[in-house]
Design a protein around this motif. Structure first.
Motif, PDB file in Angstrom:
ATOM      1  N   UNK A  41     -11.969   2.162  -8.657  1.00 26.08           N
ATOM      2  CA  UNK A  41     -12.700   3.292  -9.337  1.00 26.08           C
ATOM      3  C   UNK A  41     -11.570   4.478  -9.730  1.00 26.08           C
ATOM      4  N   UNK A  42     -10.536   3.500 -10.306  1.00 25.87           N
ATOM      5  CA  UNK A  42      -9.721   4.822 -11.398  1.00 25.87           C
ATOM      6  C   UNK A  42      -8.908   5.550  -9.376  1.00 25.87           C
ATOM      7  N   UNK A  43      -8.671   4.917  -8.770  1.00 27.71           N
ATOM      8  CA  UNK A  43      -8.250   5.484  -7.726  1.00 27.71           C
ATOM      9  C   UNK A  43      -7.664   4.179  -6.775  1.00 27.71           C
ATOM     10  N   UNK A  44      -5.870   3.983  -5.931  1.00 25.31           N
ATOM     11  CA  UNK A  44      -4.980   3.570  -5.454  1.00 25.31           C
ATOM     12  C   UNK A  44      -6.036   3.515  -4.163  1.00 25.31           C
ATOM     13  N   UNK A  45      -5.748   2.062  -3.604  1.00 28.24           N
ATOM     14  CA  UNK A  45      -6.171   2.176  -1.775  1.00 28.24           C
ATOM     15  C   UNK A  45      -5.946   1.318  -1.413  1.00 28.24           C
ATOM     16  N   UNK A  46      -6.506   0.562  -0.340  1.00 26.08           N
ATOM     17  CA  UNK A  46      -5.592  -0.969  -0.083  1.00 26.08           C
ATOM     18  C   UNK A  46      -7.130  -1.341   0.557  1.00 26.08           C
ATOM     19  N   UNK A  47      -7.127  -2.864   1.082  1.00 27.92           N
ATOM     20  CA  UNK A  47      -7.763  -3.970   1.801  1.00 27.92           C
ATOM     21  C   UNK A  47      -7.915  -3.593   3.445  1.00 27.92           C
ATOM     22  N   UNK A  48      -9.546  -3.729   4.129  1.00 28.87           N
ATOM     23  CA  UNK A  48      -9.269  -2.928   5.728  1.00 28.87           C
ATOM     24  C   UNK A  48     -10.474  -4.414   6.038  1.00 28.87           C
ATOM     25  N   UNK A  49      -9.824  -4.790   7.315  1.00 27.29           N
ATOM     26  CA  UNK A  49     -11.246  -5.752   7.692  1.00 27.29           C
ATOM     27  C   UNK A  49     -12.043  -5.147   8.329  1.00 27.29           C
ATOM     28  N   UNK A  50     -13.199  -5.924   7.961  1.00 19.51           N
ATOM     29  CA  UNK A  50     -14.413  -5.225   8.239  1.00 19.51           C
ATOM     30  C   UNK A  50     -14.803  -6.110   9.598  1.00 19.51           C
ATOM     31  N   UNK A  51     -15.509  -4.882  10.376  1.00 22.43           N
ATOM     32  CA  UNK A  51     -16.420  -4.924  12.276  1.00 22.43           C
ATOM     33  C   UNK A  51     -16.718  -6.505  11.708  1.00 22.43           C
ATOM     34  N   UNK A  52     -16.659  -7.429  12.149  1.00 21.23           N
ATOM     35  CA  UNK A  52     -17.665  -8.568  12.837  1.00 21.23           C
ATOM     36  C   UNK A  52     -18.993  -8.282  12.888  1.00 21.23           C
ATOM     37  N   UNK A  53     -19.938  -8.295  12.436  1.00 20.76           N
ATOM     38  CA  UNK A  53     -21.006  -8.021  11.874  1.00 20.76           C
ATOM     39  C   UNK A  53     -22.013  -8.991  12.781  1.00 20.76           C
ATOM     40  N   UNK A  54     -21.984  -9.803  13.167  1.00 19.37           N
ATOM     41  CA  UNK A  54     -22.805 -11.431  13.905  1.00 19.37           C
ATOM     42  C   UNK A  54     -23.588 -10.473  14.611  1.00 19.37           C
TER      43      UNK A  54
ATOM     44  N   UNK B 227       1.003  -1.054   0.324  1.00 21.57           N
ATOM     45  CA  UNK B 227      -0.170   0.166  -0.559  1.00 21.57           C
ATOM     46  C   UNK B 227       0.854   0.831  -0.039  1.00 21.57           C
ATOM     47  N   UNK B 228       2.058   1.223   0.833  1.00 23.47           N
ATOM     48  CA  UNK B 228       3.151   2.306   0.128  1.00 23.47           C
ATOM     49  C   UNK B 228       3.800   2.344  -0.914  1.00 23.47           C
ATOM     50  N   UNK B 229       3.064   1.934  -2.464  1.00 18.40           N
ATOM     51  CA  UNK B 229       4.026   1.412  -3.287  1.00 18.40           C
ATOM     52  C   UNK B 229       3.708   2.147  -4.105  1.00 18.40           C
ATOM     53  N   UNK B 230       2.602   2.754  -4.485  1.00 17.20           N
ATOM     54  CA  UNK B 230       1.448   3.830  -5.231  1.00 17.20           C
ATOM     55  C   UNK B 230       2.661   4.274  -6.202  1.00 17.20           C
ATOM     56  N   UNK B 231       3.228   5.485  -5.608  1.00 21.11           N
ATOM     57  CA  UNK B 231       4.514   6.131  -6.518  1.00 21.11           C
ATOM     58  C   UNK B 231       5.441   5.011  -7.915  1.00 21.11           C
ATOM     59  N   UNK B 232       4.981   3.668  -7.295  1.00 22.95           N
ATOM     60  CA  UNK B 232       6.444   3.188  -8.346  1.00 22.95           C
ATOM     61  C   UNK B 232       4.516   2.543  -8.502  1.00 22.95           C
ATOM     62  N   UNK B 233       4.123   2.050  -8.730  1.00 22.84           N
ATOM     63  CA  UNK B 233       2.667   1.890  -9.703  1.00 22.84           C
ATOM     64  C   UNK B 233       2.270   2.934 -10.449  1.00 22.84           C
ATOM     65  N   UNK B 234       2.564   4.700 -10.627  1.00 17.41           N
ATOM     66  CA  UNK B 234       2.141   5.338 -11.437  1.00 17.41           C
ATOM     67  C   UNK B 234       4.021   5.012 -12.326  1.00 17.41           C
ATOM     68  N   UNK B 235       4.418   5.112 -11.729  1.00 14.54           N
ATOM     69  CA  UNK B 235       6.299   4.933 -12.641  1.00 14.54           C
ATOM     70  C   UNK B 235       6.424   4.136 -13.598  1.00 14.54           C
TER      71      UNK B 235
END
Length: 162
Positions: free
Chosen positions: A149-162, A76-84
């Motif tokens: 949606x044409x932007x960089x991001x990363x995965x995040x865990x959803x809260x447990x919804x039980x 997730x810290x390498x977005x500039x490399x993706x663009x390069x």
């Protein structure tokens, strides 16, 4: 496909979250790479992945010739490399830390990496799908870089919804 349908297809595909990777190879002692967002696991036994490369890609010509590639799953810290690595040019590795592992470039800090031998190339519209047998791999730390949606991001865990 009409222009309107083509744009709808692009918009639909942009709504799918994909991992961002840099596919690499070498020509002599010179590293080459390009950003891709179309790769997936193909097989566990034997371990294989598939990766789609643009037909017009200079990297594809080298992969055809050498039959080896590296797949660097960016963190997730390498977005500039993706663009390069998404742009054209022979200077993409300028200032990039990397090592040669199993005959292909491994970008330092990647969330994951594998080296593989191309077992088959399959035409797929304006791309070619490389079927790659994994020869060596390494995992890294941290969340992967994603594209949605044409932007960089990363995965995040959803809260447990039980």
């Amino acid at each position: 496909m009409s222009t309107e349908s083509s744009q709808l297809f692009r918009d639909l595909m942009a709504s799918v979250c994909t991992p961002v990777s840099v596919v690499t190879t070498v020509d002599g002692d010179r590293p080459h790479g390009t950003t891709v967002s179309a790769f997936a696991s193909l097989s566990i036994d034997p371990p294989m992945v598939l990766v789609a490369l643009d037909r017009a890609s200079a990297l594809l010509a080298l992969v055809r010739e050498h039959r080896m590639l590296g797949l660097n799953i960016l963190s997730s810290e390498q977005a500039p490399l993706a663009a390069t690595f998404a742009r054209k040019g022979d200077d993409k590795f300028d200032g990039v830390e990397w090592t040669l592992r199993a005959g292909v470039p491994h970008i330092t800090g990647a969330a994951g990496w594998l080296a593989g031998e191309v077992s088959n190339l399959v035409a797929g519209g304006d791309h070619v799908v490389a079927l790659v047998r994994v020869l060596e791999l390494a995992t890294g730390d941290g969340p992967p870089l994603t594209y949605h949606n044409r932007t960089f991001g990363t995965h995040s865990v959803l809260a447990d919804r039980r």
